[in-house]
Design an enzyme around this catalytic site. Sequence first.
Site, PDB file in Angstrom:
ATOM      1  N   ASP A 113       6.625  -6.663  20.111  1.00 34.32           N
ATOM      2  CA  ASP A 113       7.931  -7.276  19.960  1.00 34.32           C
ATOM      3  C   ASP A 113       8.227  -8.144  21.188  1.00 34.32           C
ATOM      4  O   ASP A 113       7.940  -7.742  22.322  1.00 34.32           O
ATOM      5  CB  ASP A 113       8.966  -6.155  19.844  1.00 34.32           C
ATOM      6  CG  ASP A 113      10.343  -6.657  19.492  1.00 34.32           C
ATOM      7  OD1 ASP A 113      10.494  -7.174  18.383  1.00 34.32           O
ATOM      8  OD2 ASP A 113      11.262  -6.526  20.331  1.00 34.32           O
ATOM      9  N   GLU A 154       5.131 -11.467  18.947  1.00 36.40           N
ATOM     10  CA  GLU A 154       6.072 -12.578  18.898  1.00 36.40           C
ATOM     11  C   GLU A 154       5.913 -13.362  20.197  1.00 36.40           C
ATOM     12  O   GLU A 154       6.250 -12.851  21.267  1.00 36.40           O
ATOM     13  CB  GLU A 154       7.510 -12.057  18.798  1.00 36.40           C
ATOM     14  CG  GLU A 154       7.838 -11.370  17.490  1.00 36.40           C
ATOM     15  CD  GLU A 154       9.293 -10.913  17.435  1.00 36.40           C
ATOM     16  OE1 GLU A 154       9.954 -11.219  16.435  1.00 36.40           O
ATOM     17  OE2 GLU A 154       9.769 -10.258  18.376  1.00 36.40           O
TER      18      GLU A 154
END
Length: 668
Positions: A350, A379
């Site tokens: 993340d 990400e």
Amino acid sequence: MHLKFHKLILAAAAMLAAPAIMAQISETEYMSWPAYDGDDLEVKVDATGTHFTLWSPKAEAARVMLYDTDRNTAATDTLTMTRGENGTWRVSVPRQLYGKFYTFAVTVDGKTLDETPGIWAKAVGTNGHRAAIIDLAKTAPEGWAEDRGPKTDNITDAVIYEMHHRDFSVDPSSGIVHKGKFLTLTEPGTKSPQGLATGIDHLKELGVTHVHILPSYDYNSVDEANLNSNQYNWGYDPYNYNAPEGSYSTDPANPGTRIREMKEMVKALHDAGIGVIMDVVYNHTAENDKSNFSLTAPGYFYRHRPDGSYSDASACGNETASDRQMMRDFIVNSVKYWAKEYHIDGFRFDLMAIHDIETMNEVAAELKKINPSIFVYGEGWTAGDSPLPAERRALKENVDKMKGIAVFSDDIRDAVKGHYSRADERGFATGKPGNEETVKIGIVASTAHPQVDYSKGNNSKLPYAGAPTEIINYVSCHDDLTLTDKLAASMPGSTEAERQRAARLAQTIVFTSQGTPFMFAGEEVFRNKKGVHNSYNSPDSINAIDWSLKARNKSQFDFYRNLIRLRREHPAFRMTTAEDIAKNIVFDKIKDNNIISYSILNNANGDEWKEIKLVFNGSKSNYVVKIPRGEWTIIAADGEINPDGLGSTRGGSIAVTPTSALILARIK
Ligand code: CA
């Protein structure tokens, strides 16, 4: 994860109530703290007894509190720790304390901080407030020693399915007994009311290679003491990074249960030939001063602004400092632990760009040593500015500096379906002109290609990937509107059949593109979330997949299943080098809006098909394409797909119907 607005509000409230107390400590000072690389942090039990070790260089005192239960009881004993080497504190007891619970209490600057289970608790009780001393060997399910995940030579061979345990099972239509639990994925033979497969059988039928589970370490928001109240959270609020979440177990009070049940889930998926990827959120913690990091070694594990307040690249109130040795070691050792102890096959980071490139390289390198089939993606962005200089961040633009790491392509995502947050904006597949070049960037997995003009890219202006193995392609995930809701928002007045046709075209582009395809659970049955884009704590009525949709949208499901089969049977869609892509993919020169036409030539990547012709028509009218004379098998046309062929053609002029893909294959 995008913004968690509730966390922003909480963080703001906390700052008003109690201004940041961190003394201003310079980066140089943090760098001077001694690092400790022993593997005995937290607790170890051996023949001589039970040994506690804590790293807290600036502590003036440290204690261990022992308990008989996981909550609501007083400590039965307090052990005073003594200063050890390299910032550690230690204490031993000449007894094996299996079955007991413990916490640490650290004194810093004359103040004794709240008790903490420590940062390396591997077993915890209800809500994770107390850690537990257990024999991990006793948590192994039957056959665990022989358990192996699927062998995956290249990440581009994977088809990734992103799911939340509760979304997947909680609706009565799932027919699953252990709803919202790790055991959800261990139940064979479950059926929808119409008799179609659900649960793990559904995954096998669909043909995905890997399940990506939303955060499943112990997180903060769901009260594990009150599970009958139907709470829901995505889990992007980490508490104990090295123990599973209690609400996904059948008994959060029993520390061994959540561990064993998570392993049973992994084993069941592995037995089905499916790998397990964990979503990991090392970039921030749920709490600031009250996190386990802060209660262990205040300040050290986070980045700060010049005034000493927490910097906040996560938009959740804080950001961790992977560029400091002990935080980097923590991340690396934590993923190694999940890989070894739980046989996890991959990690999704993340807000990965909050971490530095060096840390991510170490993560990938260490994991590959454990299992070459493990892969890592994340990400490649932050949710706010960071004190970490941009050139050090694990940004998508820096992906080629990271070996064995892939990033999500927001390029293909936004170009195909329309912008992720501007709900009514259309994309290539829904008739908006001007996205053609960005879709082509997606098709070549953001690698350099002589026919792709990056200056026309919507999001990225440079071929940032050095290889297709660095790119994850998708048009929806847990964040933002589901594809179903996005199509409803951007195609007012359309019929459901028209929207399903658009979904088919969008996913056909994703699944035939170079790179690794990724899909959101339930999209294959056209699930929606009633238009809620940030459903991180929405009720089951929003997040649950209604499995009756599988019968209702059976042809949609069959389309997805065939699309996945096409990709898995044909290595041409799974090239591994930029050179191969540049050599084997040739785009046709097209002037029309919302049309892309290209060929994959030369039996690419060992494919049995000599040439594959793909024409995507995102416009509202027929597009007539000239196909060279030859013996072509029609693989996809007019919203239908079959890897074995829908029919054949000798070439010539072929009309590609609106909102559809034409795929033809030629063997010689
Ligand atoms: Ca929890």
